[in-house]
Design an enzyme around this catalytic site. Structure first.
Site, PDB file in Angstrom:
ATOM      1  N   ASP A  14       0.818  -1.223   0.000  1.00 12.40           N
ATOM      2  CA  ASP A  14       0.000   0.000   0.000  1.00 12.40           C
ATOM      3  C   ASP A  14       0.850   1.271   0.000  1.00 12.40           C
ATOM      4  OD1 ASP A  14      -2.108  -1.847   0.322  1.00 12.40           O
ATOM      5  OD2 ASP A  14      -1.973  -1.691   2.508  1.00 12.40           O
ATOM      6  N   GLU A 173     -11.282   0.806  -3.739  1.00 16.53           N
ATOM      7  CA  GLU A 173     -10.659   1.342  -2.525  1.00 16.53           C
ATOM      8  C   GLU A 173      -9.421   2.142  -2.872  1.00 16.53           C
ATOM      9  OE1 GLU A 173     -10.113  -2.253  -0.336  1.00 16.53           O
ATOM     10  OE2 GLU A 173      -8.508  -2.992  -1.630  1.00 16.53           O
TER      11      GLU A 173
END
Length: 505
Positions: A14, A173
């Site tokens: 991420d 997302e």
């Protein structure tokens, strides 16, 4: 000239990146490990130096209730008017929050919690002074939700608005918003963070939409492709001083067949090009390779990290990590000179709690890790050694323990509900060198009475049994020193004189 992917190997998922002048700063997720949110610095986007963590204090990071792969989810880092901001989600305690600093190598602020639900938060500073906060949420259907917030208090200044649902892939997302020319671009991830992962983009003339989807979506994906890199997605854009754009994003490198990955989700880099109608494309038509052209990047390699940590510094280096929130009495660098000392807690590696545990990410398929340990357990159940750890249900360890009054070295494997001591032998010497050697397929575990001796190889374990496809979760393998009292506090400390980590790739 080419560079190699991943640019940050091992469990570093991420990624988010920002630039200040000629300096780049990057953060990644940390989940149930502390300190929270690893922080890196680079001059060229390729070579990254670990410089610390954003969340280092109990006031910033509460992992006391963090479940496996709970804790700290995807962060975003941004630089605005001389200040660095990092926002993330503690899914196990408090939700979304922001910390800030004027010196990323220094102290970050206490958290400012934001009055908006969801995960994977993003900060965008508008030209009009407004601060836009976007998260992934599923209130009215999954997608990117946005509000304007007061940066000082975290309070919302507008209602939460659904701004884009994505292209139809599951789990839209990781929203990131950018102003590029006349357009506001919204980059998200879709398809889940596994093999269907992808990056998609939309744009608008306003920061809050409406957004139109790119006709070339997805702009990054390796789904259904036979590539050594898989699960590409969850990216962030950054512009270099010469005006070019690059993307950092996560990916995995599975080993064997069926594909399984145990190093975790890693950080990759690729150039961003633009179509004639103003849409971004990541990499080579939406795909990336392990070797990529470094066009426009003046590469500045860093010195190789030292193999051996003698534990001579006053603080642990940024490479080291703890499982959940460590209790300072359970570890210390001050009890013995040039030594890391662990005092075993009642928690074991099987408990999902907070054992005395100091580890580092496995960053290479082929590597060797060794530690010189002095440990003389006085009570049955006291144990200390090295673990190759994915989570509390999937791990291997080689350790010294006391069994029915006898001190022994043991090798143990835990695979889901299956648990077994595979080998044990008496051990009477004052110290022991424990070694783990890894390749793409197996771990080998050994021990010796000195670091100048070849280990006696004592057991093996398959890498695939610790892969996320088997063990679940979002993390990667940690190689750690640990100690436990197996239900009660250990009375005998374990002293680690040094620890080696050597890449063999």
């Amino acid at each position: 000239m080419h560079y190699r992917n991943p640019v940050i190997s091992g469990f570093h998922p991420d990624p988010s990146v920002c630039r200040s002048g000629e300096d780049y700063y990057l953060v990644t997720s940390s989940f149930e490990y502390s300190p929270g949110v690893p922080l890196f610095h680079s001059k060229d986007l390729v070579h990254w130096e670990p410089i610390g963590h954003c969340l280092t204090r109990p006031e910033q990071l509460d992992l006391s209730k963090a479940w496996t792969s709970g804790g700290i989810y995807a962060p975003t880092i941004r630089f605005h008017e001389g200040m660095f901001y990092m926002t993330t989600t503690n899914v196990s305690g408090g939700g979304n929050f922001i910390v800030y600093t004027d010196n990323p190598r220094g102290v970050w602020s206490d958290p400012i919690f934001v009055d908006q639900p969801g995960i994977d938060p993003d900060l965008f500073f508008g030209d009009d002074g407004a601060v836009y906060y976007s998260t992934s949420w599923d209130r009215d259907g999954q997608g990117a939700y946005q509000s304007r917030i007061d940066l000082r208090t975290g309070q919302r200044l507008s209602d939460i608005k659904l701004i884009w649902k994505g292209t139809g892939g599951q789990f839209p997302e990781a929203p990131h918003l950018y102003r590029i020319g006349q357009w506001y671009y919204l980059l998200i991830a879709e398809g889940g963070t596994e093999y269907g992962h992808m990056a998609t983009v939309a744009r608008s003339t306003q920061p809050d939409g409406p957004f139109e989807s790119c006709p070339h979506n997805p702009i990054l994906t390796h789904r259904s492709l036979q590539r050594p890199i898989q699960a590409t997605g969850h990216g962030d854009f950054v512009q270099t001083p010469d005006g070019r754009w690059w993307a950092v994003f996560l990916g995995i490198r599975p080993a064997g067949y069926p594909m399984r990955h145990h190093l975790g989700r890693e950080t990759f880099l690729a150039p961003v090009t633009w179509t004639a109608d103003g849409w971004p494309i990541i990499g080579e038509g939406g795909t990336v390779a392990d070797a990529m052209p470094a066009d426009g990047l003046a590469l500045r390699p860093l010195p190789a990290p030292a193999v051996r940590d003698h534990f001579e510094a006053a603080r642990l280096s940024p490479a080291w990590t703890f499982l959940r929130t460590p209790n300072p009495p359970h570890w210390t660098l001050a009890e013995q000179t040039s030594c890391l000392t662990l005092h075993g807690t009642p928690s074991t590696l099987n408990d999902g709690g907070t054992p005395a545990f100091v580890g580092r990410r496995q960053q290479h398929f082929a590597c060797r890790a060794s530690a010189l340990m002095a440990f003389d357990p006085q009570h049955d159940g006291e144990e200390a050694g090295l673990t190759v750890f994915m989570n509390e249900r999937f791990h291997y360890e080689i350790a010294v323990t006391r069994i029915r009054g006898e001190r022994k070295v043991v090798f143990r494997r835990r695979i889901g509900s299956l648990w077994k001591v595979e080998n044990e032998a008496p051990w009477s010497e004052a110290s022991i060198v424990l070694t783990v050697r890894a390749d793409r397929e197996q771990y080998a575990f050994g021990f010796a009475s000195g670091d100048d001796r070849e280990p006696f190889w004592f057991g093996r374990g398959e890498c695939a049994m610790l892969a996320a496809e088997m063990a679940g979760g979002f993390t990667g393998v940690i190689i750690a020193m640990y100690a436990t009292g197996s239900g009660s506090a250990a009375r005998t400390p374990a002293h680690f004189d040094w620890f080696d980590y050597e890449a063999l790739d």
